[in-house]
Design a protein around this motif. Structure first.
Motif, short mmCIF file in Angstrom:
data_model
loop_
_atom_site.label_atom_id
_atom_site.label_comp_id
_atom_site.label_asym_id
_atom_site.label_seq_id
_atom_site.Cartn_x
_atom_site.Cartn_y
_atom_site.Cartn_z
N GLU A 1 0.81 -1.21 0.00
CA GLU A 1 0.00 0.00 0.00
C GLU A 1 0.85 1.26 0.00
O GLU A 1 0.32 2.37 -0.18
N LEU A 2 2.16 1.10 0.21
CA LEU A 2 3.06 2.25 0.28
C LEU A 2 3.90 2.41 -0.98
O LEU A 2 4.86 3.17 -0.99
N ASP A 3 3.52 1.72 -2.04
CA ASP A 3 4.23 1.82 -3.31
C ASP A 3 4.15 3.27 -3.81
O ASP A 3 3.06 3.79 -4.06
N PRO A 4 5.28 3.97 -3.94
CA PRO A 4 5.25 5.39 -4.34
C PRO A 4 4.64 5.63 -5.71
O PRO A 4 4.25 6.76 -6.03
N ALA A 5 4.55 4.60 -6.53
CA ALA A 5 3.95 4.76 -7.85
C ALA A 5 2.43 4.88 -7.78
O ALA A 5 1.79 5.45 -8.67
N THR A 6 1.85 4.34 -6.71
CA THR A 6 0.38 4.31 -6.60
C THR A 6 -0.15 4.92 -5.32
O THR A 6 -1.37 5.05 -5.15
N ALA A 7 0.74 5.30 -4.40
CA ALA A 7 0.27 5.81 -3.11
C ALA A 7 1.19 6.91 -2.58
O ALA A 7 2.39 6.93 -2.88
N ASN A 8 0.61 7.80 -1.81
CA ASN A 8 1.38 8.83 -1.12
C ASN A 8 0.87 8.94 0.31
O ASN A 8 -0.16 9.56 0.57
N PRO A 9 1.57 8.30 1.26
CA PRO A 9 1.19 8.41 2.68
C PRO A 9 1.69 9.76 3.22
O PRO A 9 2.82 9.88 3.67
N PHE A 10 0.83 10.76 3.19
CA PHE A 10 1.23 12.16 3.33
C PHE A 10 1.00 12.68 4.75
O PHE A 10 -0.05 12.44 5.36
N ILE A 11 1.99 13.41 5.27
CA ILE A 11 1.90 14.02 6.60
C ILE A 11 2.15 15.51 6.47
O ILE A 11 3.11 15.93 5.82
N LYS A 12 1.30 16.31 7.09
CA LYS A 12 1.53 17.76 7.10
C LYS A 12 1.41 18.28 8.53
O LYS A 12 0.79 17.65 9.40
N LEU A 13 2.02 19.42 8.78
CA LEU A 13 1.86 20.12 10.05
C LEU A 13 0.65 21.02 9.92
O LEU A 13 0.63 21.93 9.09
N ASN A 14 -0.39 20.78 10.74
CA ASN A 14 -1.61 21.57 10.60
C ASN A 14 -1.57 22.83 11.47
O ASN A 14 -0.59 23.11 12.17
N LYS A 15 -2.64 23.62 11.42
CA LYS A 15 -2.69 24.90 12.13
C LYS A 15 -2.63 24.73 13.64
O LYS A 15 -2.26 25.66 14.36
N GLN A 16 -3.03 23.56 14.13
CA GLN A 16 -3.01 23.31 15.56
C GLN A 16 -1.63 22.86 16.05
O GLN A 16 -1.44 22.61 17.24
N GLY A 17 -0.67 22.76 15.13
CA GLY A 17 0.67 22.34 15.51
C GLY A 17 0.82 20.84 15.65
O GLY A 17 1.77 20.36 16.27
N HIS A 18 -0.11 20.06 15.04
CA HIS A 18 -0.07 18.61 15.09
C HIS A 18 0.26 18.04 13.71
O HIS A 18 0.08 18.71 12.69
N LEU A 19 0.72 16.80 13.70
CA LEU A 19 1.02 16.11 12.45
C LEU A 19 -0.22 15.37 11.97
O LEU A 19 -0.67 14.42 12.60
N ARG A 20 -0.77 15.80 10.85
CA ARG A 20 -1.95 15.16 10.30
C ARG A 20 -1.55 14.24 9.15
O ARG A 20 -0.85 14.64 8.23
N PHE A 21 -2.03 13.00 9.23
CA PHE A 21 -1.73 12.00 8.19
C PHE A 21 -2.93 11.85 7.27
O PHE A 21 -4.08 11.80 7.72
#
Length: 291
Positions: A246-266
């Protein structure tokens, strides 16, 4: 006795203004202490000041001092609680040294992953910026900037005052204090906020303005290169298992960003024809189990 404003004020970390007429509140003394005349402050007045006055629906709620600017405060922390949801801000008018005022219409919609901040600009003069949370944590560059600001005038929506609106409700957690635990068969590791913020970011699938990291970057950062599956865990205990396929970069992007609350959102994105489909979502990633 002064009339009660429409908003119920709370004790704010700014210099609260006294009561007075609207004309008195809108006047800025530009003369000396000996009694020089005052000049009415408007968008065309070239006045230099070390403070920034904040208004909500034409009501002054306080002033931010030069010393407070050094802390890079978020503007949504400097207004009454009921005015802090960025999604209810219909317009932000910035008045300063420019000949005309600058208007930011619906800033939470036009800049959905940015937060409003006052900070010291050139020569220490007050500046306003809309910051990506990572850039704010690093005291970097804003996406939108206005220098020489004297007033920030916020107009709220008349129909959206309650509930959960787009945008945060005040200052978030300190990203530098984030610790992601990475549990591996050979022992536990930790990835700090400082290290995370130093990692290169890439655009979120389907949104060039939002930037973040792939979950595999977190593994690489602590030296984990081999795994068969992962289990992501958020602060509430919700788990999300991910097989290596499910983590094959050709078909998936398990993305994490820093949100406005200062938490890591996946957010998991999977390739669908010519686009990306959002899927599983964790609002505050705290642990990664490696199997």
């Amino acid at each position: 006795m002064c009339p009660s404003p429409r908003l119920s004020f709370v004790l704010l970390p700014v210099i609260l203004l006294g009561c007075g007429t609207k004309k008195q509140r809108d006047e800025v003394a530009v003369g000396s202490a000996s009694g020089a005349p005052a000049m009415t402050a408007d968008a065309s007045t070239a006045v230099t000041t070390d403070t920034v006055e904040i208004f909500v629906d034409a009501v002054s709620v306080g002033k931010v001092t030069r010393a407070q600017l050094d802390g890079w405060p978020r503007v949504d922390t400097l207004v009454p609680v009921e005015a802090r949801r960025l999604g209810t801000w219909m317009n932000v008018k910035l008045i300063g040294r420019a000949p005309t005022a600058t208007d930011l219409a619906k800033p939470s919609a036009s800049h959905p992953d940015k937060v409003p901040v006052l900070f010291p600009g050139e020569g220490g003069a007050p500046s306003f910026g809309m910051f990506d949370p990572v850039e704010l944590a690093k005291k970097g560059q804003p996406a939108v900037r206005e220098d020489g600001v004297r007033e920030v005038r916020i107009s709220l929506s008349t129909s959206e005052r309650g509930g959960d609106h787009q945008g945060g409700a005040g200052e978030g957690a300190d990203p530098m204090k984030i610790i992601v635990k990475i549990k591996t068969p050979s022992g536990d590791k930790e990835l700090t906020g400082e290290k995370i913020l130093s990692l290169p970011r890439e655009p979120q699938p389907g949104n060039e303005e939002t930037k973040g990291w792939r979950v595999t970057q977190f593994l690489d950062a602590v030296g984990v290169t081999k795994y068969q599956s992962l289990v992501l865990i958020d602060a509430g205990g919700t788990t999300l298992p991910l097989d290596k396929k499910e983590l094959d970069p050709a078909t998936a992007n398990p993305f994490i960003k820093l949100n406005k609350q200062g938490h890591l959102r996946f957010r998991m994105f999977t390739k669908q024809r010519d686009g990306w489909q959002p899927g599983a979502d964790l609002r505050q990633l705290v642990t990664i189990q490696v199997k």
